[in-house]
Motif scaffolding. Structure first.
Motif, PDB file in Angstrom:
ATOM      1  N   UNK A  63       8.158  -3.646   7.597  1.00 57.60           N
ATOM      2  CA  UNK A  63       8.724  -3.453   6.100  1.00 57.60           C
ATOM      3  C   UNK A  63       9.003  -2.061   5.887  1.00 57.60           C
ATOM      4  N   UNK A  64       9.805  -1.813   4.735  1.00 58.56           N
ATOM      5  CA  UNK A  64      10.234  -0.580   4.272  1.00 58.56           C
ATOM      6  C   UNK A  64       9.043   0.274   4.331  1.00 58.56           C
ATOM      7  N   UNK A  65       9.087   1.681   3.856  1.00 60.26           N
ATOM      8  CA  UNK A  65       7.827   2.411   4.080  1.00 60.26           C
ATOM      9  C   UNK A  65       7.188   2.508   2.948  1.00 60.26           C
ATOM     10  N   UNK A  66       7.722   2.056   1.697  1.00 65.09           N
ATOM     11  CA  UNK A  66       7.026   1.819   0.493  1.00 65.09           C
ATOM     12  C   UNK A  66       5.832   0.666   0.504  1.00 65.09           C
ATOM     13  N   UNK A  67       6.408  -0.519   0.814  1.00 64.04           N
ATOM     14  CA  UNK A  67       5.511  -1.549   1.016  1.00 64.04           C
ATOM     15  C   UNK A  67       4.332  -1.252   2.073  1.00 64.04           C
ATOM     16  N   UNK A  68       5.039  -0.873   3.181  1.00 62.27           N
ATOM     17  CA  UNK A  68       4.097  -0.732   4.259  1.00 62.27           C
ATOM     18  C   UNK A  68       3.050   0.309   3.988  1.00 62.27           C
ATOM     19  N   UNK A  69       3.120   1.289   3.347  1.00 66.63           N
ATOM     20  CA  UNK A  69       2.071   2.314   2.979  1.00 66.63           C
ATOM     21  C   UNK A  69       1.222   1.795   2.010  1.00 66.63           C
ATOM     22  N   UNK A  70       1.825   0.820   0.952  1.00 63.99           N
ATOM     23  CA  UNK A  70       0.695   0.182   0.087  1.00 63.99           C
ATOM     24  C   UNK A  70       0.034  -0.750   0.578  1.00 63.99           C
ATOM     25  N   UNK A  71       0.275  -1.579   1.578  1.00 61.54           N
ATOM     26  CA  UNK A  71      -0.449  -2.504   2.337  1.00 61.54           C
ATOM     27  C   UNK A  71      -1.319  -1.886   3.222  1.00 61.54           C
ATOM     28  N   UNK A  72      -1.030  -0.624   4.079  1.00 59.17           N
ATOM     29  CA  UNK A  72      -1.960   0.025   4.838  1.00 59.17           C
ATOM     30  C   UNK A  72      -3.277   0.815   3.881  1.00 59.17           C
ATOM     31  N   UNK A  73      -2.651   0.955   2.610  1.00 60.19           N
ATOM     32  CA  UNK A  73      -3.659   1.516   1.669  1.00 60.19           C
ATOM     33  C   UNK A  73      -4.753   0.687   1.344  1.00 60.19           C
ATOM     34  N   UNK A  74      -4.208  -0.552   1.075  1.00 60.54           N
ATOM     35  CA  UNK A  74      -4.941  -1.801   0.620  1.00 60.54           C
ATOM     36  C   UNK A  74      -6.059  -2.130   1.738  1.00 60.54           C
ATOM     37  N   UNK A  75      -5.498  -2.115   2.862  1.00 59.33           N
ATOM     38  CA  UNK A  75      -6.370  -2.375   4.071  1.00 59.33           C
ATOM     39  C   UNK A  75      -7.316  -1.262   4.172  1.00 59.33           C
ATOM     40  N   UNK A  76      -7.360   0.058   3.946  1.00 61.39           N
ATOM     41  CA  UNK A  76      -8.232   0.811   3.703  1.00 61.39           C
ATOM     42  C   UNK A  76      -9.477   0.415   2.860  1.00 61.39           C
ATOM     43  N   UNK A  77      -9.033  -0.026   1.581  1.00 62.86           N
ATOM     44  CA  UNK A  77     -10.066  -0.323   0.801  1.00 62.86           C
ATOM     45  C   UNK A  77     -10.793  -1.713   1.162  1.00 62.86           C
ATOM     46  N   UNK A  78     -10.010  -2.548   1.765  1.00 64.28           N
ATOM     47  CA  UNK A  78     -10.635  -3.970   2.308  1.00 64.28           C
ATOM     48  C   UNK A  78     -11.712  -3.383   3.418  1.00 64.28           C
ATOM     49  N   UNK A  79     -11.447  -2.619   4.336  1.00 56.39           N
ATOM     50  CA  UNK A  79     -12.076  -2.470   5.298  1.00 56.39           C
ATOM     51  C   UNK A  79     -13.596  -1.756   5.050  1.00 56.39           C
ATOM     52  N   UNK A 130      -8.747   3.467  13.327  1.00 55.72           N
ATOM     53  CA  UNK A 130      -8.026   2.830  14.569  1.00 55.72           C
ATOM     54  C   UNK A 130      -7.380   1.682  13.717  1.00 55.72           C
ATOM     55  N   UNK A 131      -8.062   0.780  13.162  1.00 51.82           N
ATOM     56  CA  UNK A 131      -7.590  -0.574  12.422  1.00 51.82           C
ATOM     57  C   UNK A 131      -6.521   0.010  11.674  1.00 51.82           C
ATOM     58  N   UNK A 132      -6.606   1.138  10.765  1.00 53.12           N
ATOM     59  CA  UNK A 132      -5.509   1.555   9.811  1.00 53.12           C
ATOM     60  C   UNK A 132      -4.463   1.989  10.682  1.00 53.12           C
ATOM     61  N   UNK A 133      -4.480   2.602  11.811  1.00 52.84           N
ATOM     62  CA  UNK A 133      -3.419   3.207  12.686  1.00 52.84           C
ATOM     63  C   UNK A 133      -2.693   1.845  13.444  1.00 52.84           C
ATOM     64  N   UNK A 134      -3.342   0.885  13.861  1.00 55.76           N
ATOM     65  CA  UNK A 134      -2.685  -0.019  14.515  1.00 55.76           C
ATOM     66  C   UNK A 134      -2.008  -1.046  13.172  1.00 55.76           C
ATOM     67  N   UNK A 135      -2.490  -1.132  12.338  1.00 55.22           N
ATOM     68  CA  UNK A 135      -1.859  -2.021  11.079  1.00 55.22           C
ATOM     69  C   UNK A 135      -0.794  -1.183  10.527  1.00 55.22           C
ATOM     70  N   UNK A 136      -0.902   0.126  10.338  1.00 56.37           N
ATOM     71  CA  UNK A 136       0.075   0.677   9.557  1.00 56.37           C
ATOM     72  C   UNK A 136       1.520   0.832  11.000  1.00 56.37           C
ATOM     73  N   UNK A 137       1.035   0.900  12.215  1.00 55.51           N
ATOM     74  CA  UNK A 137       2.154   0.850  12.980  1.00 55.51           C
ATOM     75  C   UNK A 137       3.019  -0.406  13.162  1.00 55.51           C
ATOM     76  N   UNK A 138       2.261  -1.346  12.869  1.00 60.53           N
ATOM     77  CA  UNK A 138       2.726  -3.092  12.952  1.00 60.53           C
ATOM     78  C   UNK A 138       3.405  -3.317  11.531  1.00 60.53           C
ATOM     79  N   UNK A 139       2.879  -2.824  10.303  1.00 61.73           N
ATOM     80  CA  UNK A 139       3.643  -2.956   9.154  1.00 61.73           C
ATOM     81  C   UNK A 139       4.968  -2.042   8.866  1.00 61.73           C
ATOM     82  N   UNK A 140       4.876  -0.863   9.560  1.00 62.11           N
ATOM     83  CA  UNK A 140       5.853   0.017   9.100  1.00 62.11           C
ATOM     84  C   UNK A 140       7.268  -0.511  10.242  1.00 62.11           C
TER      85      UNK A 140
END
Length: 277
Positions: A60-76, A47-57
């Motif tokens: 930001x462009x899809x590349x950076x948005x995907x990278x930051x979403x992936x980074x959040x996966x590791x942080x969480x 849910x955290x990843x879904x919400x963050x990804x929705x906001x980042x997309x």
């Protein structure tokens, strides 16, 4: 109820880095009971990843948005499962005896194969997330990989032998039975059904038209329900391979199983995207 509350907190504290200001005893009984809530912990992460990804997309462009979403996966998760993947790769790809493989996996230093496995996994996940963003199908169903990858660990803990007898973090979960697997998988199915039901909730797009919130024209809905079955099969195959290589599983291999199963589910979602229309 207090026992199950402690088990839920233990699952969240063990599998995530979400701050929960409550101490619970990490005893064998508490940890065994916590496996019921492994899919819930995964769902919260999802849910955290879904919400963050929705906001980042949206920002930001899809590349950076995907990278930051992936980074959040590791942080969480605190990189817990990725660390297990790296240690497992160092061991099983060392071409040594089982005993030596287990020794290598205990070494806190990361070898070449561990780094390669980490980089490849991150690149693959980043590309899959980017495809989901590009296809404009970033829906609540993104929680499903996180739910089932955690349930897969419970299956592996129960059905595969533990390779290190009384040592290692995984030894704290010894004594699991099929009732723990059934409870965990039952919880995962309920959460999956809830995600699908949420996607089907009607939203009004005009005074004369309402559509399901997650509708995609031509979507093969039956595959969305069937995808957990495919993911379960992949988790079984990965755990059997690792168990045969090492003579059993360890805490590191549970983390590797989580990462690989999560990736397989994301891949299945991308395949579903390609089948729309």
């Amino acid at each position: 109820m207090k026992q199950y509350a402690h088990a839920l907190i233990a699952a969240m504290q063990f599998l995530t880095r979400i701050p929960i200001p409550k101490e619970v005893p990490f005893t064998n009984e508490v940890l065994k009971r916590s496996t019921l809530f492994f899919p819930i912990a995964g769902g919260v992460v999802g849910l955290i990843i879904w919400g963050a990804g929705a906001g980042l997309s949206l920002l930001l462009p899809t590349g950076p948005a995907a990278a930051m979403t992936l980074a959040l996966m590791l942080v969480v998760t605190g990189g817990l499962h990725m660390d297990g993947l790296m240690d497992t790769a160092d061991g099983i790809f060392s071409s040594r005896t089982r005993e030596r493989m287990l020794e290598i996996m205990k070494d806190s230093r990361v070898g070449a194969m561990g780094v390669i496995a980490c980089v490849l996994m991150l690149l693959l996940k980043w590309s899959l997330l980017m495809i989901l963003f590009d296809a404009n199908v970033w829906h609540i169903w993104i929680v499903i990989p996180f739910i089932w990858s955690r349930a897969a660990m419970v299956w592996a803990m129960t059905n595969e032998p533990y390779a290190r007898a009384e040592s290692g973090l995984g030894s704290y979960f010894q004594g699991l039975t099929q009732k723990h697997v059934s409870a965990s998988y039952g919880c995962a199915w309920v959460l999956t059904a809830a995600a699908v039901a949420f996607m089907m909730l009607p939203i009004q797009v005009s005074p004369l038209m309402t559509v399901p919130a997650g509708i995609i024209p031509g979507w093969p809905w039956w595959l969305l329900i069937a995808s957990p079955l495919l993911g379960i099969v992949s988790a079984w195959g990965i755990s059997r391979y690792l168990s045969k290589k090492l003579g059993g599983l360890t805490g590191d291999t549970y983390g590797a199983l989580n990462e690989c199963t999560e990736m397989v589910f994301l891949l299945l979602l991308v395949v579903l995207c390609g089948m729309k229309g």
